[in-house]
Design a protein around this motif. Structure first.
Motif, short mmCIF file in Angstrom:
data_model
loop_
_atom_site.label_atom_id
_atom_site.label_comp_id
_atom_site.label_asym_id
_atom_site.label_seq_id
_atom_site.Cartn_x
_atom_site.Cartn_y
_atom_site.Cartn_z
N LYS A 109 25.80 42.06 48.34
CA LYS A 109 25.89 40.74 48.96
C LYS A 109 27.34 40.27 48.86
O LYS A 109 27.97 40.40 47.82
CB LYS A 109 24.95 39.77 48.27
CG LYS A 109 23.48 40.15 48.47
CD LYS A 109 22.59 39.08 47.92
CE LYS A 109 21.13 39.44 48.02
NZ LYS A 109 20.67 39.88 49.29
N VAL A 110 27.86 39.74 49.98
CA VAL A 110 29.27 39.37 50.06
C VAL A 110 29.39 37.94 50.58
O VAL A 110 28.67 37.53 51.48
CB VAL A 110 30.02 40.33 51.03
CG1 VAL A 110 31.46 39.88 51.23
CG2 VAL A 110 29.95 41.76 50.53
N ILE A 111 30.34 37.20 49.99
CA ILE A 111 30.75 35.90 50.52
C ILE A 111 32.15 36.08 51.08
O ILE A 111 33.04 36.57 50.39
CB ILE A 111 30.75 34.81 49.43
CG1 ILE A 111 29.34 34.56 48.93
CG2 ILE A 111 31.40 33.53 49.96
CD1 ILE A 111 29.27 33.61 47.75
N VAL A 112 32.35 35.70 52.35
CA VAL A 112 33.67 35.76 52.97
C VAL A 112 34.31 34.39 52.78
O VAL A 112 33.73 33.37 53.14
CB VAL A 112 33.56 36.12 54.48
CG1 VAL A 112 34.93 36.03 55.14
CG2 VAL A 112 32.97 37.51 54.64
N ALA A 113 35.51 34.37 52.18
CA ALA A 113 36.21 33.12 51.90
C ALA A 113 37.60 33.15 52.53
O ALA A 113 38.25 34.19 52.57
CB ALA A 113 36.32 32.91 50.40
N ASP A 114 38.04 31.98 53.02
CA ASP A 114 39.36 31.87 53.64
C ASP A 114 39.90 30.47 53.33
O ASP A 114 39.14 29.57 52.95
CB ASP A 114 39.26 32.10 55.14
CG ASP A 114 40.57 32.53 55.79
OD1 ASP A 114 41.60 32.57 55.09
OD2 ASP A 114 40.57 32.81 56.99
N ASP A 115 41.20 30.30 53.53
CA ASP A 115 41.79 28.99 53.27
C ASP A 115 41.54 28.02 54.42
O ASP A 115 41.04 26.92 54.20
CB ASP A 115 43.28 29.09 52.94
CG ASP A 115 44.10 29.83 53.99
OD1 ASP A 115 43.52 30.38 54.95
OD2 ASP A 115 45.33 29.87 53.85
N VAL A 116 41.87 28.42 55.66
CA VAL A 116 41.77 27.52 56.80
C VAL A 116 41.03 28.19 57.94
O VAL A 116 41.34 29.32 58.31
CB VAL A 116 43.17 27.07 57.30
CG1 VAL A 116 43.05 26.16 58.50
CG2 VAL A 116 43.94 26.38 56.18
N LEU A 117 40.06 27.49 58.51
CA LEU A 117 39.34 27.96 59.70
C LEU A 117 39.84 27.19 60.91
O LEU A 117 39.84 25.96 60.91
CB LEU A 117 37.84 27.72 59.53
CG LEU A 117 36.98 27.87 60.79
CD1 LEU A 117 36.99 29.30 61.29
CD2 LEU A 117 35.56 27.41 60.54
N THR A 118 40.31 27.92 61.92
CA THR A 118 40.73 27.28 63.16
C THR A 118 39.89 27.81 64.31
O THR A 118 39.08 27.09 64.88
CB THR A 118 42.24 27.49 63.43
OG1 THR A 118 42.97 27.01 62.30
CG2 THR A 118 42.68 26.74 64.67
N THR A 119 40.06 29.08 64.65
CA THR A 119 39.30 29.67 65.76
C THR A 119 38.13 30.52 65.27
O THR A 119 37.21 30.81 66.03
CB THR A 119 40.18 30.56 66.65
OG1 THR A 119 40.61 31.69 65.88
CG2 THR A 119 41.38 29.79 67.18
#
Length: 85
Positions: free
Chosen positions: A3-13
């Motif tokens: 099981k994986v969680i995808v994490a990022d700083d900023v979502l734009t597109t």
């Protein structure tokens, strides 16, 4: 699969996050959530999993012919980080 969680700083597109989702799924994983610190997307993006953000920020985009006068006075710079490297 894992099981994986995808994490990022900023979502734009959502393009970068979707690329990561596609990549990790190719390793037989189960993406159980997408998390971002700042959601600045204009429209809801369906990643086909749970989505969480710490804060939602309005970031309006304008077609060139509808750009407000006050905004046209600001010098343009290249947006985003996709071209870094």
């Amino acid at each position: 699969g894992e099981k994986v969680i995808v994490a990022d700083d900023v979502l734009t597109t959502g393009e970068s996050i979707q690329e990561v989702i596609n990549l990790v799924k190719s390793y037989n994983t189960d993406v159980v959530a997408v998390c971002v610190l700042v959601d600045r997307s204009e429209d809801a993006i369906d990643f086909k999993t749970d989505f969480f953000s710490a804060v939602k920020v309005e970031a309006k985009s304008y077609p060139p012919e509808e750009l407000p006068d006050w905004l046209s006075e600001i010098e343009l710079t290249e947006p985003g980080s996709r071209r870094i490297g």
